[in-house]
Design a protein around this motif. Structure first.
Motif, PDB file in Angstrom:
ATOM      1  N   HIS A   6      34.440  46.612  65.740  1.00 47.74           N
ATOM      2  CA  HIS A   6      34.843  46.731  66.668  1.00 47.74           C
ATOM      3  C   HIS A   6      35.631  47.813  67.370  1.00 47.74           C
ATOM      4  O   HIS A   6      35.358  49.257  68.074  1.00 47.74           O
ATOM      5  CB  HIS A   6      34.726  45.450  67.609  1.00 47.74           C
ATOM      6  CG  HIS A   6      34.729  45.466  69.604  1.00 47.74           C
ATOM      7  ND1 HIS A   6      35.922  45.386  70.007  1.00 47.74           N
ATOM      8  CD2 HIS A   6      33.538  45.391  69.911  1.00 47.74           C
ATOM      9  CE1 HIS A   6      35.695  45.640  71.531  1.00 47.74           C
ATOM     10  NE2 HIS A   6      34.075  45.482  71.486  1.00 47.74           N
ATOM     11  N   ASP A   7      36.528  47.475  66.953  1.00 45.11           N
ATOM     12  CA  ASP A   7      37.894  48.463  67.132  1.00 45.11           C
ATOM     13  C   ASP A   7      37.339  50.084  66.808  1.00 45.11           C
ATOM     14  O   ASP A   7      37.744  50.686  67.456  1.00 45.11           O
ATOM     15  CB  ASP A   7      39.028  47.988  66.725  1.00 45.11           C
ATOM     16  CG  ASP A   7      39.785  46.376  67.233  1.00 45.11           C
ATOM     17  OD1 ASP A   7      39.217  46.545  68.323  1.00 45.11           O
ATOM     18  OD2 ASP A   7      40.270  46.433  66.722  1.00 45.11           O
ATOM     19  N   ASN A   8      36.972  49.818  65.333  1.00 45.05           N
ATOM     20  CA  ASN A   8      36.570  51.537  65.706  1.00 45.05           C
ATOM     21  C   ASN A   8      35.301  51.725  64.068  1.00 45.05           C
ATOM     22  O   ASN A   8      35.196  51.090  62.739  1.00 45.05           O
ATOM     23  CB  ASN A   8      37.658  52.242  64.935  1.00 45.05           C
ATOM     24  CG  ASN A   8      37.225  53.685  64.411  1.00 45.05           C
ATOM     25  OD1 ASN A   8      36.370  54.023  64.719  1.00 45.05           O
ATOM     26  ND2 ASN A   8      38.659  54.535  64.164  1.00 45.05           N
ATOM     27  N   LEU A   9      34.232  51.968  64.899  1.00 50.37           N
ATOM     28  CA  LEU A   9      32.814  51.129  63.894  1.00 50.37           C
ATOM     29  C   LEU A   9      32.309  52.729  62.917  1.00 50.37           C
ATOM     30  O   LEU A   9      32.219  51.858  61.653  1.00 50.37           O
ATOM     31  CB  LEU A   9      31.886  51.508  64.515  1.00 50.37           C
ATOM     32  CG  LEU A   9      30.441  51.473  64.099  1.00 50.37           C
ATOM     33  CD1 LEU A   9      30.121  50.149  63.200  1.00 50.37           C
ATOM     34  CD2 LEU A   9      28.913  51.370  65.227  1.00 50.37           C
ATOM     35  N   VAL A  10      33.580  53.644  63.368  1.00 52.63           N
ATOM     36  CA  VAL A  10      33.141  55.439  61.641  1.00 52.63           C
ATOM     37  C   VAL A  10      33.542  54.880  61.055  1.00 52.63           C
ATOM     38  O   VAL A  10      32.981  54.602  59.950  1.00 52.63           O
ATOM     39  CB  VAL A  10      32.996  56.262  62.772  1.00 52.63           C
ATOM     40  CG1 VAL A  10      33.546  57.401  61.862  1.00 52.63           C
ATOM     41  CG2 VAL A  10      31.950  56.752  63.984  1.00 52.63           C
ATOM     42  N   VAL A  11      35.362  53.941  61.417  1.00 49.23           N
ATOM     43  CA  VAL A  11      35.964  53.950  60.634  1.00 49.23           C
ATOM     44  C   VAL A  11      35.392  53.238  58.820  1.00 49.23           C
ATOM     45  O   VAL A  11      35.551  52.928  57.748  1.00 49.23           O
ATOM     46  CB  VAL A  11      37.131  53.725  60.143  1.00 49.23           C
ATOM     47  CG1 VAL A  11      37.749  52.752  59.101  1.00 49.23           C
ATOM     48  CG2 VAL A  11      37.710  54.631  61.303  1.00 49.23           C
ATOM     49  N   VAL A  12      34.970  51.923  59.830  1.00 53.11           N
ATOM     50  CA  VAL A  12      34.262  51.218  58.854  1.00 53.11           C
ATOM     51  C   VAL A  12      33.270  51.311  58.040  1.00 53.11           C
ATOM     52  O   VAL A  12      32.929  50.916  57.118  1.00 53.11           O
ATOM     53  CB  VAL A  12      34.092  49.270  59.905  1.00 53.11           C
ATOM     54  CG1 VAL A  12      33.762  48.314  59.276  1.00 53.11           C
ATOM     55  CG2 VAL A  12      35.154  49.090  60.122  1.00 53.11           C
TER      56      VAL A  12
END
Length: 72
Positions: A6-12
């Protein structure tokens, strides 16, 4: 992991993709096969940059508010 997504989908997604590539490399190394490397062409690098820029812009628009991290 859901909070991280939720905080940073791209990094995940990038971390998961790198984990899959690394696991494939480990399996090939254990089996004694030659290593595999992804080919980074200018097109692929450009596509990655475009996706990252679109994500950065979209998460700051009202329509992409669900992609932005919660306010601190």
């Amino acid at each position: 992991m859901l909070t991280a997504a939720h905080d940073n989908l791209v990094v995940v997604l990038l971390v998961l993709g790198l984990a899959v590539l690394w696991a494939g490399w480990v399996v090939r190394a254990v089996r004694g096969r030659p290593g595999w490397r992804p080919r980074w062409t200018a097109r692929r690098a450009g596509a990655l940059v475009v996706v990252l820029l679109l994500f950065a812009v979209l998460r700051n628009l009202p329509i992409g508010a669900g992609l932005a991290p919660p306010g601190v």
